[in-house]
Design a protein around this motif. Structure first.
Motif, PDB file in Angstrom:
ATOM      1  N   GLU A  54      43.401  40.455  41.665  1.00  0.00           N
ATOM      2  CA  GLU A  54      43.076  39.090  42.081  1.00  0.00           C
ATOM      3  C   GLU A  54      43.635  38.119  41.049  1.00  0.00           C
ATOM      4  O   GLU A  54      43.396  38.272  39.854  1.00  0.00           O
ATOM      5  N   ILE A  55      44.338  37.100  41.535  1.00  0.00           N
ATOM      6  CA  ILE A  55      44.904  36.076  40.652  1.00  0.00           C
ATOM      7  C   ILE A  55      44.134  34.788  40.941  1.00  0.00           C
ATOM      8  O   ILE A  55      44.354  34.129  41.953  1.00  0.00           O
ATOM      9  N   GLY A  56      43.179  34.468  40.071  1.00  0.00           N
ATOM     10  CA  GLY A  56      42.307  33.305  40.266  1.00  0.00           C
ATOM     11  C   GLY A  56      40.920  33.746  40.706  1.00  0.00           C
ATOM     12  O   GLY A  56      40.649  33.891  41.889  1.00  0.00           O
ATOM     13  N   MET A  57      40.016  33.960  39.735  1.00  0.00           N
ATOM     14  CA  MET A  57      38.719  34.583  40.052  1.00  0.00           C
ATOM     15  C   MET A  57      37.599  33.569  40.231  1.00  0.00           C
ATOM     16  O   MET A  57      36.664  33.811  40.991  1.00  0.00           O
ATOM     17  N   PHE A  58      37.605  32.468  39.475  1.00  0.00           N
ATOM     18  CA  PHE A  58      36.496  31.504  39.460  1.00  0.00           C
ATOM     19  C   PHE A  58      35.190  32.258  39.173  1.00  0.00           C
ATOM     20  O   PHE A  58      35.145  33.075  38.266  1.00  0.00           O
ATOM     21  N   THR A  59      34.115  32.034  39.940  1.00  0.00           N
ATOM     22  CA  THR A  59      32.837  32.691  39.617  1.00  0.00           C
ATOM     23  C   THR A  59      32.760  34.107  40.200  1.00  0.00           C
ATOM     24  O   THR A  59      31.736  34.769  40.082  1.00  0.00           O
ATOM     25  N   GLY A  60      33.813  34.545  40.875  1.00  0.00           N
ATOM     26  CA  GLY A  60      33.896  35.963  41.216  1.00  0.00           C
ATOM     27  C   GLY A  60      33.531  36.354  42.631  1.00  0.00           C
ATOM     28  O   GLY A  60      33.392  37.548  42.921  1.00  0.00           O
ATOM     29  N   TYR A  61      33.388  35.373  43.540  1.00  0.00           N
ATOM     30  CA  TYR A  61      32.941  35.742  44.890  1.00  0.00           C
ATOM     31  C   TYR A  61      33.907  36.720  45.560  1.00  0.00           C
ATOM     32  O   TYR A  61      33.513  37.791  46.027  1.00  0.00           O
ATOM     33  N   SER A  62      35.191  36.364  45.602  1.00  0.00           N
ATOM     34  CA  SER A  62      36.145  37.228  46.312  1.00  0.00           C
ATOM     35  C   SER A  62      36.335  38.556  45.577  1.00  0.00           C
ATOM     36  O   SER A  62      36.486  39.606  46.219  1.00  0.00           O
ATOM     37  N   ALA A  63      36.316  38.529  44.250  1.00  0.00           N
ATOM     38  CA  ALA A  63      36.456  39.782  43.487  1.00  0.00           C
ATOM     39  C   ALA A  63      35.310  40.730  43.824  1.00  0.00           C
ATOM     40  O   ALA A  63      35.518  41.923  44.078  1.00  0.00           O
ATOM     41  N   LEU A  64      34.082  40.188  43.855  1.00  0.00           N
ATOM     42  CA  LEU A  64      32.928  41.049  44.132  1.00  0.00           C
ATOM     43  C   LEU A  64      32.927  41.515  45.587  1.00  0.00           C
ATOM     44  O   LEU A  64      32.601  42.669  45.880  1.00  0.00           O
ATOM     45  N   ALA A  65      33.334  40.621  46.502  1.00  0.00           N
ATOM     46  CA  ALA A  65      33.399  41.028  47.917  1.00  0.00           C
ATOM     47  C   ALA A  65      34.360  42.206  48.079  1.00  0.00           C
ATOM     48  O   ALA A  65      34.051  43.194  48.752  1.00  0.00           O
ATOM     49  N   CYS A  79      42.096  38.148  37.383  1.00  0.00           N
ATOM     50  CA  CYS A  79      42.689  37.261  36.373  1.00  0.00           C
ATOM     51  C   CYS A  79      42.040  35.879  36.433  1.00  0.00           C
ATOM     52  O   CYS A  79      41.923  35.298  37.517  1.00  0.00           O
ATOM     53  N   GLU A  80      41.662  35.364  35.279  1.00  0.00           N
ATOM     54  CA  GLU A  80      41.064  34.030  35.213  1.00  0.00           C
ATOM     55  C   GLU A  80      41.460  33.385  33.890  1.00  0.00           C
ATOM     56  O   GLU A  80      41.409  34.020  32.844  1.00  0.00           O
ATOM     57  N   VAL A  81      41.850  32.117  33.945  1.00  0.00           N
ATOM     58  CA  VAL A  81      42.310  31.444  32.733  1.00  0.00           C
ATOM     59  C   VAL A  81      41.153  30.817  31.954  1.00  0.00           C
ATOM     60  O   VAL A  81      41.264  30.599  30.745  1.00  0.00           O
ATOM     61  N   ASP A 111      50.963  35.715  32.286  1.00  0.00           N
ATOM     62  CA  ASP A 111      51.002  36.592  31.103  1.00  0.00           C
ATOM     63  C   ASP A 111      50.282  37.904  31.389  1.00  0.00           C
ATOM     64  O   ASP A 111      50.742  38.978  31.014  1.00  0.00           O
ATOM     65  N   THR A 112      49.126  37.798  32.055  1.00  0.00           N
ATOM     66  CA  THR A 112      48.354  39.009  32.375  1.00  0.00           C
ATOM     67  C   THR A 112      49.177  39.934  33.280  1.00  0.00           C
ATOM     68  O   THR A 112      49.196  41.153  33.103  1.00  0.00           O
ATOM     69  N   LEU A 113      49.867  39.340  34.266  1.00  0.00           N
ATOM     70  CA  LEU A 113      50.683  40.146  35.179  1.00  0.00           C
ATOM     71  C   LEU A 113      51.840  40.804  34.421  1.00  0.00           C
ATOM     72  O   LEU A 113      52.134  41.986  34.649  1.00  0.00           O
ATOM     73  N   ALA A 114      52.490  40.045  33.555  1.00  0.00           N
ATOM     74  CA  ALA A 114      53.624  40.608  32.810  1.00  0.00           C
ATOM     75  C   ALA A 114      53.152  41.778  31.942  1.00  0.00           C
ATOM     76  O   ALA A 114      53.817  42.815  31.870  1.00  0.00           O
ATOM     77  N   ARG A 115      51.972  41.603  31.329  1.00  0.00           N
ATOM     78  CA  ARG A 115      51.431  42.702  30.502  1.00  0.00           C
ATOM     79  C   ARG A 115      51.108  43.924  31.358  1.00  0.00           C
ATOM     80  O   ARG A 115      51.414  45.057  30.999  1.00  0.00           O
TER      81      ARG A 115
END
Ligand SMILES: C[S@@+](CC[C@H](N)C(=O)[O-])C[C@H]1O[C@@H](n2cnc3c(N)ncnc32)[C@H](O)[C@@H]1O
Length: 214
Positions: A54-65, A79-81, A111-115
């Motif tokens: 996931e690129i852009g997590m915010f408070t995590g709703y979609s990641a947890l779903a 990933c979250e900045v 950067d996270t993706l490149a790593r």
């Protein structure tokens, strides 16, 4: 009617709503929510994904779903900045029985993706929902490295951007999405379908359809 969310997701949404987002670029409206959460769960289930990015997590709703749909051993790399919202999400994940499937990585997503690419990581499903001007770069990284597995699927959020790409883009985000949509449509390496779900979700995969010889 869409199946109700889990209690962990309902709680995460409620905590996001109660939080005071007074300063900075983050706001509670960023949360994807019930309908899109279930849509993403279906994508995980239908593709049989084990490794999700996931690129852009915010408070995590979609990641947890998405994590709720994964098989045992599956994971979401999120990933979250923003440090503080990453901490907020981690606290919500700790209250879920599947929260340990989510690996939060804080920093600029490129950067996270490149790593991750250098480390040889790869994913079955990628959900892009971060800064709109960054979308073209994220897609390029996914397509020019091994981050997206063969047969992998990319879901990109906000590709309708409140109608701006079609009615005339008037904001930087509108212009970024308009140009992203045009680039995707013109790219012969890709096939895509734009679904008018909430603010638009485009599903993208490497091209498979071949013209039949006449
Ligand atoms: C629309 S929100 C994500 C919503 C989330 N997917 C959900 O379902 O609730 C966008 C998030 O992307 C993050 N973001 C913005 N630019 C970023 C970047 N360059 N790298 C990583 N995350 C970024 C923002 O801090 C914000 O939390």
């Amino acid at each position: 009617m869409t199946t109700p969310p889990s209690s962990a997701l309902a709680d995460l949404e409620e905590r996001t709503r109660r939080h005071v987002w007074s300063e900075g670029p983050l706001e509670q409206e960023m949360l994807s929510g019930h309908l899109e959460g279930w849509f993403l769960r279906f994508l995980v289930g239908m593709t049989g994904a084990r490794d999700v990015l996931e690129i852009g997590m915010f408070t995590g709703y979609s990641a947890l779903a998405m994590a709720e749909e994964l098989p045992d051993g599956g994971r979401v790399v999120a990933c979250e900045v923003d440090d503080s919202v990453a901490d907020f999400a981690r606290a919500c994940f700790a209250a879920s029985p599947v929260g340990d499937r989510i690996d939060v990585r804080v920093g600029p997503a490129a950067d996270t993706l490149a790593r991750a690419a250098r480390a040889g990581e790869s994913f079955d499903l990628v959900f892009v929902d971060a800064d709109k001007p960054g979308y073209a770069r994220y897609l390029d990284l996914l397509l020019t490295t091994d981050l997206l597995r063969p047969g992998g699927l990319i879901a990109v959020d906000n590709t309708l951007l409140q109608g701006e790409p079609y009615c005339g883009a008037t904001t930087p985000n509108g212009r970024a999405i308009a140009s992203f949509n045009e680039a995707v449509a013109a790219d012969p390496r890709l096939e895509q379908v734009l679904i008018p779900l909430r603010d638009g979700v485009t599903l993208i995969r490497r091209a498979r359809v071949r013209e039949q010889p006449s």
